[in-house]
Motif scaffolding. Sequence first.
Motif, PDB file in Angstrom:
ATOM      1  N   UNK A  21      16.381 -48.398   8.150  1.00  0.00           N
ATOM      2  CA  UNK A  21      16.073 -49.709   7.574  1.00  0.00           C
ATOM      3  C   UNK A  21      15.561 -49.554   6.149  1.00  0.00           C
ATOM      4  N   UNK A  22      15.544 -50.634   5.407  1.00  0.00           N
ATOM      5  CA  UNK A  22      15.062 -50.558   4.024  1.00  0.00           C
ATOM      6  C   UNK A  22      13.548 -50.402   3.976  1.00  0.00           C
ATOM      7  N   UNK A  23      13.050 -50.040   2.808  1.00  0.00           N
ATOM      8  CA  UNK A  23      11.641 -49.679   2.616  1.00  0.00           C
ATOM      9  C   UNK A  23      10.665 -50.806   2.936  1.00  0.00           C
ATOM     10  N   UNK A  24      11.147 -52.046   2.924  1.00  0.00           N
ATOM     11  CA  UNK A  24      10.274 -53.179   3.210  1.00  0.00           C
ATOM     12  C   UNK A  24      10.092 -53.413   4.706  1.00  0.00           C
ATOM     13  N   UNK A  25      10.902 -52.723   5.516  1.00  0.00           N
ATOM     14  CA  UNK A  25      10.824 -52.873   6.968  1.00  0.00           C
ATOM     15  C   UNK A  25      10.313 -51.629   7.676  1.00  0.00           C
ATOM     16  N   UNK A  26      10.501 -50.470   7.078  1.00  0.00           N
ATOM     17  CA  UNK A  26       9.933 -49.248   7.623  1.00  0.00           C
ATOM     18  C   UNK A  26       9.717 -48.251   6.495  1.00  0.00           C
ATOM     19  N   UNK A  27       8.767 -47.350   6.691  1.00  0.00           N
ATOM     20  CA  UNK A  27       8.535 -46.280   5.711  1.00  0.00           C
ATOM     21  C   UNK A  27       8.864 -44.914   6.316  1.00  0.00           C
TER      22      UNK A  27
ATOM     23  N   UNK B 260      24.992 -52.388   5.860  1.00  0.00           N
ATOM     24  CA  UNK B 260      25.307 -52.454   4.435  1.00  0.00           C
ATOM     25  C   UNK B 260      24.258 -53.210   3.631  1.00  0.00           C
ATOM     26  N   UNK B 261      23.516 -54.113   4.266  1.00  0.00           N
ATOM     27  CA  UNK B 261      22.428 -54.791   3.564  1.00  0.00           C
ATOM     28  C   UNK B 261      21.312 -53.804   3.240  1.00  0.00           C
ATOM     29  N   UNK B 262      20.868 -53.044   4.236  1.00  0.00           N
ATOM     30  CA  UNK B 262      19.822 -52.052   3.983  1.00  0.00           C
ATOM     31  C   UNK B 262      20.306 -50.997   2.985  1.00  0.00           C
ATOM     32  N   UNK B 263      21.562 -50.603   3.128  1.00  0.00           N
ATOM     33  CA  UNK B 263      22.113 -49.600   2.224  1.00  0.00           C
ATOM     34  C   UNK B 263      22.142 -50.095   0.788  1.00  0.00           C
ATOM     35  N   UNK B 264      22.409 -51.385   0.586  1.00  0.00           N
ATOM     36  CA  UNK B 264      22.411 -51.955  -0.754  1.00  0.00           C
ATOM     37  C   UNK B 264      21.080 -51.756  -1.454  1.00  0.00           C
ATOM     38  N   UNK B 265      19.995 -51.738  -0.687  1.00  0.00           N
ATOM     39  CA  UNK B 265      18.660 -51.549  -1.251  1.00  0.00           C
ATOM     40  C   UNK B 265      18.359 -50.070  -1.488  1.00  0.00           C
ATOM     41  N   UNK B 266      18.786 -49.215  -0.554  1.00  0.00           N
ATOM     42  CA  UNK B 266      18.312 -47.833  -0.540  1.00  0.00           C
ATOM     43  C   UNK B 266      19.282 -46.789  -1.084  1.00  0.00           C
ATOM     44  N   UNK B 267      20.572 -47.051  -1.025  1.00  0.00           N
ATOM     45  CA  UNK B 267      21.542 -46.022  -1.411  1.00  0.00           C
ATOM     46  C   UNK B 267      21.964 -46.179  -2.862  1.00  0.00           C
TER      47      UNK B 267
END
Length: 270
Positions: A155-161, A187-194
């Motif tokens: 998950x993206x950084x705003x949902x888990x660390x 792909x939504x989480x990936x858009x933030x993190x990748x």
Amino acid sequence: MKSAVTISLVPEARGGPFVYWDDLAAGCRAAAALGFDAVEVFPPGPDAVSPDDLRALLDDNGLALAAVGTGAGWVKHKLSLTSPDDATRDRAVAFVRSVMDLAARFEAPAIIGSMQGKWEGAVSKPVALRYLGHALFKLDQHAADLGTTLLYEPLNRYETNLVNTLGDAAQLLTGASLEHVKILADLYHMNIEEANLPGAIRAAGRHIGHVHFADSNRRAAGLGHTDFAPIVAALADVGYSGYLSAEVLPLPDTDAAARQTIDTFRRLVG
């Protein structure tokens, strides 16, 4: 690749990224009418859905079950695989197992997303990752017994660390020698993190077992700024033949989000 769309039956998750809500039968009928191959269901718990009723709905509408979510384990029951409390972690594992049992009856995987939790307070990151790895190891064994797979979603950084990228997820799975756990590439989480979505997909390769088909703003594919053509090409290059499943916000409304998803899927995949 095949198309799927989400149906949430969890009142506590209302407002979240699910296309259809509350009514499983109506969601199945609507998905079938638009030509989706499958539905992805998020129940309040494994006992909330009758397997016989679900089988009848799927058969009547010519649909498969793409996956079953465990998000209610956290949203509704506050269970986390990385809780500082031993008993809570045990209950979390038991909850995931029970969802896996339901999903396996339809040859479908269960999903671990929000139930992975995060590190905070008395639980350091190394300890949280140890808890998570231990839980996944036990669930990997259960998946082997069921003859199915389990999906783990970074998950993206705003949902888990804990784990935010496909690369980190692949490292977690290989480090724990997990043979029946695959990555859910959202792909939504990936858009933030990748830094590069097609590149991340090619690097993760064989570990990818499911894809959440969402645009950069978590709306239906084609309503944000994600370039999907190279992403679909990368999935094809690594031999992915599973679902592109719309876990997206029902905007501007449910019907429009579903139709936008299937139209974009057909344009990209055929």
